[in-house]
Design a protein around this motif. Structure first.
Motif, PDB file in Angstrom:
ATOM      1  N   ILE A  59      -8.212  -5.847   2.870  1.00 27.09           N
ATOM      2  CA  ILE A  59      -8.033  -4.357   2.217  1.00 27.09           C
ATOM      3  C   ILE A  59      -9.254  -4.361   1.265  1.00 27.09           C
ATOM      4  CG2 ILE A  59      -6.446  -3.202   0.650  1.00 27.09           C
ATOM      5  CD1 ILE A  59      -4.309  -5.027   1.810  1.00 27.09           C
ATOM      6  N   GLU A  60      -9.687  -3.185   1.648  1.00 26.75           N
ATOM      7  CA  GLU A  60     -10.989  -2.755   0.699  1.00 26.75           C
ATOM      8  C   GLU A  60     -10.525  -1.460  -0.054  1.00 26.75           C
ATOM      9  OE1 GLU A  60     -14.084  -1.488   3.212  1.00 26.75           O
ATOM     10  OE2 GLU A  60     -14.433  -3.516   3.852  1.00 26.75           O
ATOM     11  N   VAL A  61     -10.607  -1.544  -1.399  1.00 24.21           N
ATOM     12  CA  VAL A  61     -10.016  -0.364  -2.317  1.00 24.21           C
ATOM     13  C   VAL A  61     -10.979  -0.246  -3.536  1.00 24.21           C
ATOM     14  CG1 VAL A  61      -8.394  -1.914  -3.453  1.00 24.21           C
ATOM     15  CG2 VAL A  61      -8.190   0.620  -3.622  1.00 24.21           C
ATOM     16  N   ASN A  62     -11.687   0.660  -3.648  1.00 23.79           N
ATOM     17  CA  ASN A  62     -12.757   0.799  -4.735  1.00 23.79           C
ATOM     18  C   ASN A  62     -13.771  -0.287  -4.403  1.00 23.79           C
ATOM     19  OD1 ASN A  62     -10.717   2.669  -5.799  1.00 23.79           O
ATOM     20  ND2 ASN A  62      -9.752   1.406  -7.447  1.00 23.79           N
ATOM     21  N   GLY A 100      -6.238   3.827  -5.844  1.00 24.76           N
ATOM     22  CA  GLY A 100      -7.461   4.102  -5.319  1.00 24.76           C
ATOM     23  C   GLY A 100      -6.922   4.085  -3.786  1.00 24.76           C
ATOM     24  N   ARG A 101      -7.496   4.496  -2.812  1.00 26.52           N
ATOM     25  CA  ARG A 101      -7.453   4.656  -1.453  1.00 26.52           C
ATOM     26  C   ARG A 101      -7.797   3.193  -0.552  1.00 26.52           C
ATOM     27  NH1 ARG A 101      -8.716   9.916   2.327  1.00 26.52           N
ATOM     28  NH2 ARG A 101      -6.932  10.460   0.667  1.00 26.52           N
ATOM     29  N   ALA A 102      -6.834   2.663  -0.085  1.00 24.11           N
ATOM     30  CA  ALA A 102      -7.161   1.458   0.562  1.00 24.11           C
ATOM     31  C   ALA A 102      -7.497   1.771   1.931  1.00 24.11           C
ATOM     32  CB  ALA A 102      -5.858   0.735   0.778  1.00 24.11           C
ATOM     33  N   TYR A 103      -8.270   0.674   2.380  1.00 22.90           N
ATOM     34  CA  TYR A 103      -8.643   0.845   3.906  1.00 22.90           C
ATOM     35  C   TYR A 103      -8.797  -0.697   4.465  1.00 22.90           C
ATOM     36  CZ  TYR A 103     -10.898   1.207   8.241  1.00 22.90           C
ATOM     37  OH  TYR A 103     -11.513   1.262   9.740  1.00 22.90           O
ATOM     38  N   THR A 110       2.922   4.378   2.819  1.00 23.96           N
ATOM     39  CA  THR A 110       1.816   5.402   2.439  1.00 23.96           C
ATOM     40  C   THR A 110       2.513   7.073   2.798  1.00 23.96           C
ATOM     41  OG1 THR A 110       0.878   5.136   4.703  1.00 23.96           O
ATOM     42  CG2 THR A 110      -0.321   4.281   2.979  1.00 23.96           C
ATOM     43  N   ILE A 155      -1.038  -0.838  -4.179  1.00 21.55           N
ATOM     44  CA  ILE A 155      -2.248   0.005  -4.205  1.00 21.55           C
ATOM     45  C   ILE A 155      -1.449   1.225  -3.905  1.00 21.55           C
ATOM     46  CG2 ILE A 155      -4.500   0.320  -3.052  1.00 21.55           C
ATOM     47  CD1 ILE A 155      -4.224  -2.608  -2.217  1.00 21.55           C
ATOM     48  N   ILE A 166       0.894  -1.211   0.073  1.00 21.79           N
ATOM     49  CA  ILE A 166      -0.102  -0.129  -0.105  1.00 21.79           C
ATOM     50  C   ILE A 166       0.738   1.188  -0.181  1.00 21.79           C
ATOM     51  CG2 ILE A 166      -1.696   1.183   0.951  1.00 21.79           C
ATOM     52  CD1 ILE A 166      -2.728  -1.334   2.204  1.00 21.79           C
ATOM     53  N   ASP A 189      -2.541   5.694  -3.910  1.00 17.55           N
ATOM     54  CA  ASP A 189      -3.769   6.846  -3.912  1.00 17.55           C
ATOM     55  C   ASP A 189      -3.094   8.128  -4.203  1.00 17.55           C
ATOM     56  OD1 ASP A 189      -6.174   8.308  -3.442  1.00 17.55           O
ATOM     57  OD2 ASP A 189      -5.782   8.629  -1.392  1.00 17.55           O
TER      58      ASP A 189
END
Length: 500
Positions: free
Chosen positions: A137-140, A127-130, A153, A48, A25, A50
């Motif tokens: 990992i959630e992205v888009n 995209g922004r990862a969370y 990051t 990933i 990330i 952002d």
């Protein structure tokens, strides 16, 4: 790549989860190095990012700032040559200055972009990862489960609370200042660290009316009082500085010249070192009060990572960036360890090596000794241990000193303002660290860093040749001073002067 149906959403619809060996990330210096290294061991990898797919250094940091400094130094040499019998009239074209900064900056960033473009599209996600509470990992609209996660990051400029709203478009940071299309008429620079000091002097030399503010009486984070005092004295000859000042209020108001494109003026209300109240007003306020990581917004607590009050990850392995025994690695500016490019590069290389499935033969780079260089003139360096760190360690040490005020080549070149301190260990005859303000400091810093890294003694350094006449002869003088004091009590130490 493998795709599995590992979870089910609340409405009963299955979420397809992409399962990878390694997820990175952040695609700055650390992240890109980690990606290249880990990719040698697995193709089941994703990176990933952002924002821009270049690096802080190439896009908004090292390179554009050095381009601005290069222009500033050309202007300074052209304007300040009367002592040599050179008289000239200098005209600075601000638009051309900034156009070159941006053009060359884009060229450097383009090289990085070309490399990123060569990577497989299947391995890159913008995209922004969370990281959710299941460690996914959630992205888009994607969900990614990674066996190992590398977080790189980076950092963002720190802006005091409320200043963005109060100053509006009169506020600049190191992320935005290089987008100016022309040189401003006036500027306040807040913070006398490396970024603030470099930019304040550069803009001053390019004809901008600059005032540099700092909350204490130090510049460039210097910990040696004598070196700091000398640095302030050297820089004060051309820089307007308000050290030990406190900014009470910031804001903007409507400009008297409503026909101007800049319809507002910035102001600062501050108290000086004597406690007297003053007001500064001008075109822009450049905030250079350091950078902060933003990993607290990423959800890393869901991976078992804990942060201290300054967002620094706990249980950090400085060799690899690994957090304890978790399969989580935090590297580069994100870990707030040593926010410098060469450190981020090494950490990325090591993290990328260590996440490999068979990492028994991985090459993990040892952490480099502390090394910092500030590219103002005269330059400021710190190498190895600082003087307070040495004193806290209770080592018996001596200080080898040399002034560059009368050092031969320095005086020939008209750059004779500076002081070097080398801290030598009496027990080992080795260098513990050094601090300096002076000409050619960047080269002296590298020589001292090589000496400390390779455990060279003072005698071994003095056995190497020093060509005459060079500014580096000043280094030899300081080393001789260390050698001469090894058997002399600290209170009886006396500096020796560099010969011609």
């Amino acid at each position: 790549m493998t795709t599995t149906l590992d979870s089910v959403s609340e409405n009963g619809l299955a979420n397809r989860i992409r399962h990878v060996d390694v997820a990175i990330i952040g695609a700055g210096t650390a992240g890109q190095n980690a990606f290249r290294q880990a990719k040698k061991a697995t193709d089941n990898i994703v990176i990933i990012n952002d924002g821009f797919w270049t690096t802080t250094c190439a896009t908004i940091g090292c390179m554009p700032s050095k381009l601005l400094i290069a222009a500033a130094n050309r202007a300074h040499e052209a304007k300040d040559s009367k002592a040599f019998g050179i008289h000239s009239e200098v005209k600075i074209d601000g638009q051309q200055v900034m156009a070159r900064v941006q053009s060359e900056r884009n060229r450097f960033a383009g090289f990085v972009e070309q490399q990123v473009e060569s990577w497989s599209e299947n391995q890159k996600i913008s995209g922004r990862a969370y990281i959710n509470n299941e460690g996914i990992i959630e992205v888009n609209n994607e969900h990614i489960k990674a066996d190992k996660i590398i977080i790189a990051t980076g950092s963002t400029p720190f802006i005091p609370e409320g200043w963005t709203e109060e100053l509006g478009d009169r506020l600049l940071t190191s992320d935005t200042v290089f987008e100016l299309n022309d040189l401003p008429q006036s500027m306040a620079v807040i913070g006398a660290g490396s970024i603030g000091l470099e930019l304040a002097q550069a803009f001053t030399r390019l004809g901008v009316a600059v005032t540099l503010f700092n909350r204490n009486n130090r510049v460039a984070g210097l910990k040696d009082d004598a070196i700091n005092e000398k640095a302030v004295a050297c820089l004060s000859s051309e820089l307007t500085m308000q050290l030990n000042s406190k900014i009470e209020e910031v804001g903007e108001y409507a400009s008297d010249d409503q026909s101007s494109e800049k319809a507002t003026t910035a102001f600062l209300n501050y108290t000086d070192s004597d406690g007297h109240a003053h007001k500064w007003q001008g075109e822009y306020v450049l905030v250079a009060t350091g950078r902060r990581n933003t990993i607290d917004q990423l959800g890393i607590e869901n991976l078992g990572v804990t942060l201290d009050e300054k967002n620094r990850p706990q249980n950090l392995d400085i060799n690899t960036g690994q957090i304890g025994d978790l399969e989580v690695y935090i590297i580069g500016d994100a870990n707030a360890h040593i926010p410098l490019l060469h450190v981020a590069s090494d950490e990325g290389f090591s993290a990328g090596s260590s996440v490999c499935t068979n990492n028994t033969d991985a090459y993990i780079r040892s952490p480099a000794i502390p090394l910092s260089i500030v590219f103002c003139e005269p330059q400021i360096i710190n190498v190895g241990m600082t003087r307070p760190e040495i004193e806290a360690s209770e080592r018996e040490y001596v200080i080898g000193k040399v002034s560059f005020d009368n050092q031969g080549r320095s005086r020939v070149m008209g750059v004779n303002c500076g002081l070097l301190h080398i801290y030598g260990c009496k027990q080992t005859d080795k260098i513990l660290g050094a601090s300096m303000v002076g000409p050619d400091a960047e080269y002296i810093a590298h020589i001292l860093a090589v000496a400390i890294t390779n455990d060279l003694s003072i005698k071994q350094l003095l056995d190497t040749p020093f060509y005459h006449p060079t500014i580096l002869e000043g280094l030899r003088t300081a080393l001789r001073d260390v050698q001469a004091q090894m058997s002399i009590p600290y209170q009886d130490q006396k500096p020796i002067q560099d010969g011609f």
